[in-house]
Write a protein that holds these residues in place. Structure first.
Motif, PDB file in Angstrom:
ATOM      1  N   SER A  47       0.824  -1.208   0.000  1.00 46.46           N
ATOM      2  CA  SER A  47       0.000   0.000   0.000  1.00 46.46           C
ATOM      3  C   SER A  47       0.858   1.258   0.000  1.00 46.46           C
ATOM      4  CB  SER A  47      -0.920   0.017   1.223  1.00 46.46           C
ATOM      5  OG  SER A  47      -1.550   1.271   1.337  1.00 46.46           O
ATOM      6  N   PRO A  48       0.573   2.227  -0.887  1.00 49.31           N
ATOM      7  CA  PRO A  48       1.304   3.500  -0.860  1.00 49.31           C
ATOM      8  C   PRO A  48       1.073   4.291   0.426  1.00 49.31           C
ATOM      9  CG  PRO A  48       0.178   3.192  -2.973  1.00 49.31           C
ATOM     10  CD  PRO A  48      -0.335   2.127  -2.038  1.00 49.31           C
ATOM     11  N   THR A  49       0.013   3.968   1.174  1.00 44.47           N
ATOM     12  CA  THR A  49      -0.286   4.681   2.421  1.00 44.47           C
ATOM     13  C   THR A  49       0.576   4.199   3.575  1.00 44.47           C
ATOM     14  OG1 THR A  49      -2.570   4.916   1.669  1.00 44.47           O
ATOM     15  CG2 THR A  49      -2.182   5.305   3.994  1.00 44.47           C
ATOM     16  N   THR A  50       1.099   2.995   3.471  1.00 45.54           N
ATOM     17  CA  THR A  50       1.818   2.369   4.585  1.00 45.54           C
ATOM     18  C   THR A  50       2.966   3.221   5.136  1.00 45.54           C
ATOM     19  OG1 THR A  50       1.186   0.083   4.132  1.00 45.54           O
ATOM     20  CG2 THR A  50       3.339   0.426   5.136  1.00 45.54           C
ATOM     21  N   PRO A  51       3.863   3.791   4.302  1.00 44.95           N
ATOM     22  CA  PRO A  51       4.980   4.558   4.873  1.00 44.95           C
ATOM     23  C   PRO A  51       4.517   5.712   5.761  1.00 44.95           C
ATOM     24  CG  PRO A  51       5.410   4.063   2.573  1.00 44.95           C
ATOM     25  CD  PRO A  51       3.993   3.652   2.831  1.00 44.95           C
ATOM     26  N   ALA A  52       3.452   6.403   5.356  1.00 47.94           N
ATOM     27  CA  ALA A  52       2.976   7.533   6.158  1.00 47.94           C
ATOM     28  C   ALA A  52       2.352   7.061   7.465  1.00 47.94           C
ATOM     29  CB  ALA A  52       1.973   8.364   5.361  1.00 47.94           C
ATOM     30  N   VAL A  53       1.581   5.964   7.413  1.00 49.26           N
ATOM     31  CA  VAL A  53       0.977   5.430   8.637  1.00 49.26           C
ATOM     32  C   VAL A  53       2.063   4.988   9.606  1.00 49.26           C
ATOM     33  CG1 VAL A  53      -0.443   3.569   9.574  1.00 49.26           C
ATOM     34  CG2 VAL A  53      -1.179   4.766   7.497  1.00 49.26           C
ATOM     35  N   ARG A  54       3.085   4.312   9.093  1.00 46.26           N
ATOM     36  CA  ARG A  54       4.173   3.867   9.978  1.00 46.26           C
ATOM     37  C   ARG A  54       4.933   5.057  10.556  1.00 46.26           C
ATOM     38  NH1 ARG A  54       5.244  -0.327   7.945  1.00 46.26           N
ATOM     39  NH2 ARG A  54       4.764  -1.702   9.699  1.00 46.26           N
ATOM     40  N   ALA A  55       5.186   6.069   9.739  1.00 51.28           N
ATOM     41  CA  ALA A  55       5.874   7.267  10.245  1.00 51.28           C
ATOM     42  C   ALA A  55       5.055   7.930  11.345  1.00 51.28           C
ATOM     43  CB  ALA A  55       6.134   8.240   9.103  1.00 51.28           C
ATOM     44  N   GLY A  56       3.730   7.985  11.166  1.00 51.31           N
ATOM     45  CA  GLY A  56       2.873   8.568  12.198  1.00 51.31           C
ATOM     46  C   GLY A  56       2.871   7.765  13.474  1.00 51.31           C
ATOM     47  N   TRP A  57       2.864   6.438  13.353  1.00 55.07           N
ATOM     48  CA  TRP A  57       2.899   5.560  14.521  1.00 55.07           C
ATOM     49  C   TRP A  57       4.209   5.761  15.293  1.00 55.07           C
ATOM     50  CZ3 TRP A  57       6.175   1.143  15.214  1.00 55.07           C
ATOM     51  CH2 TRP A  57       5.846   0.344  16.312  1.00 55.07           C
ATOM     52  N   ARG A  58       5.319   5.804  14.566  1.00 51.15           N
ATOM     53  CA  ARG A  58       6.617   5.954  15.234  1.00 51.15           C
ATOM     54  C   ARG A  58       6.751   7.315  15.913  1.00 51.15           C
ATOM     55  NH1 ARG A  58      10.221   3.078  10.437  1.00 51.15           N
ATOM     56  NH2 ARG A  58       9.900   0.921  11.140  1.00 51.15           N
ATOM     57  N   SER A  59       6.338   8.382  15.215  1.00 50.20           N
ATOM     58  CA  SER A  59       6.464   9.706  15.828  1.00 50.20           C
ATOM     59  C   SER A  59       5.538   9.850  17.030  1.00 50.20           C
ATOM     60  CB  SER A  59       6.170  10.798  14.795  1.00 50.20           C
ATOM     61  OG  SER A  59       4.831  10.726  14.344  1.00 50.20           O
ATOM     62  N   ALA A  60       4.360   9.218  16.967  1.00 51.01           N
ATOM     63  CA  ALA A  60       3.437   9.277  18.098  1.00 51.01           C
ATOM     64  C   ALA A  60       3.986   8.504  19.291  1.00 51.01           C
ATOM     65  CB  ALA A  60       2.073   8.738  17.702  1.00 51.01           C
ATOM     66  N   CYS A  61       4.690   7.399  19.034  1.00 53.56           N
ATOM     67  CA  CYS A  61       5.324   6.654  20.134  1.00 53.56           C
ATOM     68  C   CYS A  61       6.306   7.556  20.885  1.00 53.56           C
ATOM     69  CB  CYS A  61       6.044   5.418  19.598  1.00 53.56           C
ATOM     70  SG  CYS A  61       4.950   4.053  19.131  1.00 53.56           S
ATOM     71  N   VAL A  62       7.071   8.350  20.136  1.00 55.19           N
ATOM     72  CA  VAL A  62       8.013   9.279  20.760  1.00 55.19           C
ATOM     73  C   VAL A  62       7.257  10.366  21.513  1.00 55.19           C
ATOM     74  CG1 VAL A  62       9.823  10.988  20.317  1.00 55.19           C
ATOM     75  CG2 VAL A  62       9.785   8.829  19.028  1.00 55.19           C
ATOM     76  N   GLU A  63       6.257  10.946  20.865  1.00 50.60           N
ATOM     77  CA  GLU A  63       5.474  12.023  21.472  1.00 50.60           C
ATOM     78  C   GLU A  63       4.817  11.579  22.773  1.00 50.60           C
ATOM     79  OE1 GLU A  63       0.980  13.649  20.812  1.00 50.60           O
ATOM     80  OE2 GLU A  63       2.142  13.268  18.997  1.00 50.60           O
TER      81      GLU A  63
END
Length: 368
Positions: free
Chosen positions: A217-233
């Motif tokens: 899915s072309p959406t996957t990289p953005a979803v994963r980036a959001g998940w990772r940044s939210a984990c930090v936040e």
């Protein structure tokens, strides 16, 4: 055709093009390319050059000599009154029908004709569709969700930039030129969508939140980036929780892969999963039921896409991308490009998704 003639120099070729236009009313790009024995993209460049010099008028699908254009009233203002615009989407079944609906609504409201083409997640098919719309139908502009990754996707982006009609990317971004200038685009803020899902889960008391995505899915990289940044936040430790990029639910290996995800979820004491997309999340619910894992009592699940999430048992909390709004905004931006005689700045429109809370999320058992 004069197959014995050597390849013409640009000036000679443009003189021949002008003579061809003088012989007829309106010439299509495809016909001109065949007569001149060159590629359609070469003809489009020549037409753009001659139009800039005031020698021809660009019309839908090709060009017309200036004098004939005046005689028949085929000027740019007539074209601008009811332009045809093309839209190419990679699927007619999932996600994209809502985008098309929004595009159609705006096209109708602004007096434009929308020409729809279905494609696939294949850059070669995208290119064929675009060429037919520009050279055959003669659209004044394009909204497209192309495959931009990999060598073929990068080549498609370069080829699109040679077209002489304006282009707006939908749910995709790309850059052009030596300095990486952005192309016009309208996208969902998928990173924000993933972050919103994690914020809800943390408010409910979850600290071990995993991610399951579909590799293609072309959406996957953005979803994963959001998940990772939210984990930090949010101060979450993603170490050990499932972070899985897998095949879709239709794959023969999906059942085995799904069990491995659930095994890792239980072993790591993960209490919540964000799953992209709905089909995979619903399949996970079914397997949880078979294995005696209760949702949401033992495991909270949030789906990403919200196409059919509300129909699951239990109804899935889901991130809802603004699909209809994407279609509306893309056509609005494109028509502004088509109808504006002046150069304008590139626009990247980003629209926020919604989080729709349903019955698949609850506080983890340990906090109840």
């Amino acid at each position: 055709m004069g197959t014995d003639l050597p390849p013409a120099l640009p000036a000679q070729r443009r003189e021949r093009l002008l003579r061809l236009l003088d012989r007829g009313d309106i010439q299509r790009v495809a016909d001109l390319a065949a007569a001149l024995e060159v590629a359609p993209v070469t003809v489009r460049r020549d037409i753009a050059h001659l139009a800039d010099q005031g020698q021809v008028r660009r019309v839908r699908g090709g060009a017309v000599a200036v004098e004939r254009a005046r005689a028949k009233g085929a000027d740019e203002s007539a074209r601008a009154e009811a332009p045809s615009i093309g839209i190419v989407v990679p699927s007619m079944k999932y996600y994209w029908p809502d985008v098309v609906r929004g595009a159609r609504e705006t096209a109708q409201a602004r007096g434009a004709r929308l020409v729809l083409r279905g494609s696939t997640y294949d850059a070669r098919v995208d290119r064929r569709n675009l060429a037919r719309l520009v050279d055959g139908v003669g659209v004044a502009g394009l909204v497209i969700a192309p495959m931009t990754s990999g060598a073929e996707g990068e080549e498609l982006v370069r080829w699109m930039q040679e077209l002489t009609v304006p282009i707006v990317l939908a749910e995709r971004t790309a850059v052009r030129g030596a300095y990486g200038e952005p192309m016009d685009s309208v996208t969902s803020n998928h990173e924000l969508g993933a972050a919103m899902a994690l914020r809800l889960l943390v408010r409910l008391g979850h600290q071990r939140i995993g991610l399951v995505t579909v590799a293609k899915s072309p959406t996957t990289p953005a979803v994963r980036a959001g998940w990772r940044s939210a984990c930090v936040e949010l101060g979450l430790d993603p170490a050990g929780v499932p972070d899985v990029d897998t095949e879709d639910y239709g794959s023969p290996t999906w059942p085995e892969r799904l069990d491995s995800v659930l095994d890792a979820t239980l072993a790591s004491r993960t209490t919540a999963l964000l799953v992209h997309s709905d089909a995979e999340a619903i399949a996970l619910l079914g397997r949880c039921d078979e294995r005696g894992i209760r949702v949401p009592e033992d495991l909270s699940v949030i789906a990403y896409d919200d196409e059919v999430a509300s129909m699951a048992t239990p109804p899935l909390t889901a991130v809802h991308p603004p699909k209809t709004a994407i279609g509306r905004a893309a056509v609005e931006l494109l028509l502004n490009r088509v109808r504006s005689p002046e150069p304008v700045y590139t626009q990247r429109v980003v629209i926020s998704p919604e989080l729709r809370v349903r019955q698949s999320t609850a506080p983890p058992a340990a906090s109840r």
